[in-house]
Scaffold this active site. Structure first.
Site, PDB file in Angstrom:
ATOM      1  CG  ASN A 149      -0.423  -0.489   2.200  1.00 26.56           C
ATOM      2  OD1 ASN A 149       0.263  -1.476   2.712  1.00 26.56           O
ATOM      3  ND2 ASN A 149      -0.355   0.549   3.554  1.00 26.56           N
ATOM      4  CB  CYS A 322       3.523  13.123  12.466  1.00 29.27           C
ATOM      5  SG  CYS A 322       4.468  14.400  13.051  1.00 29.27           S
TER       6      CYS A 322
HETATM    7  N1  PLP Z   1      -4.624  -4.339   3.591  1.00 26.02           N
HETATM    8  C1  PLP Z   1      -3.958  -3.414   3.045  1.00 26.02           C
HETATM    9  C2  PLP Z   1      -2.830  -3.632   2.018  1.00 26.02           C
HETATM   10  C3  PLP Z   1      -4.573  -1.955   2.848  1.00 26.02           C
HETATM   11  O1  PLP Z   1      -3.960  -1.018   2.220  1.00 26.02           O
HETATM   12  C4  PLP Z   1      -5.722  -1.613   3.682  1.00 26.02           C
HETATM   13  C5  PLP Z   1      -6.366  -0.300   3.873  1.00 26.02           C
HETATM   14  O2  PLP Z   1      -5.481   0.606   3.758  1.00 26.02           O
HETATM   15  C6  PLP Z   1      -6.308  -2.884   4.673  1.00 26.02           C
HETATM   16  C7  PLP Z   1      -5.526  -4.019   4.428  1.00 26.02           C
HETATM   17  C8  PLP Z   1      -7.315  -2.656   5.516  1.00 26.02           C
HETATM   18  O3  PLP Z   1      -8.578  -2.809   4.570  1.00 26.02           O
HETATM   19  P1  PLP Z   1     -10.119  -1.865   5.147  1.00 26.02           P
HETATM   20  O4  PLP Z   1      -9.671  -0.615   5.278  1.00 26.02           O
HETATM   21  O5  PLP Z   1     -11.167  -2.488   4.428  1.00 26.02           O
HETATM   22  O6  PLP Z   1     -10.051  -2.553   6.577  1.00 26.02           O
END
Ligand code: PLP
Length: 373
Positions: A149, A322
């Site tokens: 992410n 932060c």
């Molecule tokens: N896994 C990854 C790689 C993510 O980017 C996110 C959210 O940012 C999540 C899990 C969590 O997902 P949710 O917001 O649907 O709980």
């Protein structure tokens, strides 16, 4: 009026208008409980069934392999906790997973010493050879994210999964950043579990799904009614499920067009940075999620950049967190061993289908201004 530019699509996306329209009847007129036997429940029940088939076909799964959840966090926790909570099963994951994986692994394997966190390369790739060396007879589950992410790197999931299986371990992938953005075929990949979240692909928030391969045993997440094949009890959020299916189908049908659009935006962004003579490091591997641009500027402050861009109506994210006194470098940037002088000056721009080419020079101008302040 000041123009607002949203460039944080990895955090969440705008709800697709067709998804919204498809949801409305199930909130207003067809609000019956899908589990009830009377005629009034027929439409929501049919919608639920259709949504499950649409979602399954988007990832080449069977409808009975799709279990609706509240999103990525829930799907990840379900797999990781139900397979490892007896404290005797080992789990291997990577050092760059989302906290919904890292914290669930920690909670499930507390004090057992049976959790291993694979280090990635400097580009954020989890190498199959590193997994091979780490697997042990105690390993019951390997969980590696499909795409990161923060830096967007896509992992060699098929190879990693094959290695886990050769050693008798199950394989889970957190595909929250990938579903709806790149082609996913669960049969080809061979994964046992896959997590997804609708709000990352222009669906509504608070809804997602877990793919569980047919024949794989996992404990129910919630006990109660018979919903979700008695695996996740609770009255279904039909409207959200329908919205998720419409958004995913639309994204999957337009996958190539969307990818081309996002790659063109990315190219324009990098070209503009170079034209403006802005020095930067781009994080991640060349194989990355479309639209993800993680940039590090030496001796800059990512938090300050974020706020200066915010003042200009541009929403991006940082690669650091932060705590009001100190800027902390994210676990992902630490794991890829990015030099601290760059890591502290990291921002993540994540473009989506709603971004336009005209927005790119405005963003780069704003970055140039922010770096000089
Ligand atoms: N896994 C990854 C790689 C993510 O980017 C996110 C959210 O940012 C999540 C899990 C969590 O997902 P949710 O917001 O649907 O709980």
């Amino acid at each position: 009026m000041k123009r607002f530019i949203y460039a944080d699509n990895a955090a969440t996306t705008k709800l697709d208008i067709d998804a919204f329209e498809a949801m409305k009847p199930y909130l207003l007129e067809e609000y019956g409980n899908a589990s009830q036997p009377y005629v009034f429940a027929r439409k929501p029940r049919k919608a639920l069934k259709e949504a499950r088939s649409v979602i399954a076909s988007c990832i080449n799964a069977e409808p009975e392999e799709i279990f609706f959840t509240s999103g990525g966090t829930e799907s990840n926790n379900w797999v990781l906790k139900s397979l490892t909570s007896n404290n005797q099963s080992g789990i291997i994951t990577s050092a760059i997973e989302h906290h919904s994986v890292l914290n669930a692994v920690e909670s499930a394997t507390k004090n057992s010493g049976l959790a291993a966190y694979l280090p990635p390369t400097n580009e954020g790739v989890v190498l199959p050879s590193v997994l091979k060396k780490t697997l042990s007879p105690e390993t019951k589950l390997v969980s590696i994210m499909f795409a990161n992410n923060e830096i967007g790197t896509i992992q060699p999931i098929k190879e990693l999964c094959e290695i886990a299986h050769e050693h008798g371990a199950l394989f889970h992938t957190d595909a929250v950043q990938a579903v709806g953005h790149v082609k996913i075929d669960v049969k080809e990949l061979g994964v046992d579990f896959l997590s997804a979240s609708a709000h990352k692909f222009n669906g509504p928030k608070g809804i997602g799904f877990l793919y569980i391969k047919k024949g794989i045993k996992i404990a129910p997440l919630l006990n109660g009614g018979a919903q979700e094949f008695q695996m996740r009890a609770g009255t279904e959020n039909v409207a959200a499920i329908v919205g998720m299916a419409v958004a995913l189908e639309k994204n999957c049908n337009n996958l190539q067009t969307n990818q081309e659009h996002l790659r063109a935006l990315e190219k324009k962004f990098i070209d503009e940075l170079n034209i403006q003579d802005i020095r930067f490091v781009r994080n991640g591997a060349s194989e990355r999620i479309p639209g993800n641009i993680s940039l590090s500027f030496q001796n800059a402050d990512g938090e300050a950049l974020l706020h200066l861009l915010d003042l200009r109506g541009i929403a991006v994210s940082t690669g650091s967190a932060c705590d009001s006194v100190h800027t902390q470098i994210s676990h992902v940037l630490k794991a890829i061993a990015l030099d601290e002088s760059y890591a502290k000056g990291t921002i993540r721009i994540s473009l989506g289908v709603n971004n336009s080419i005209e927005e790119i020079p405005l963003m780069v101008d704003a970055i140039k201004y922010a770096l000089k302040v």
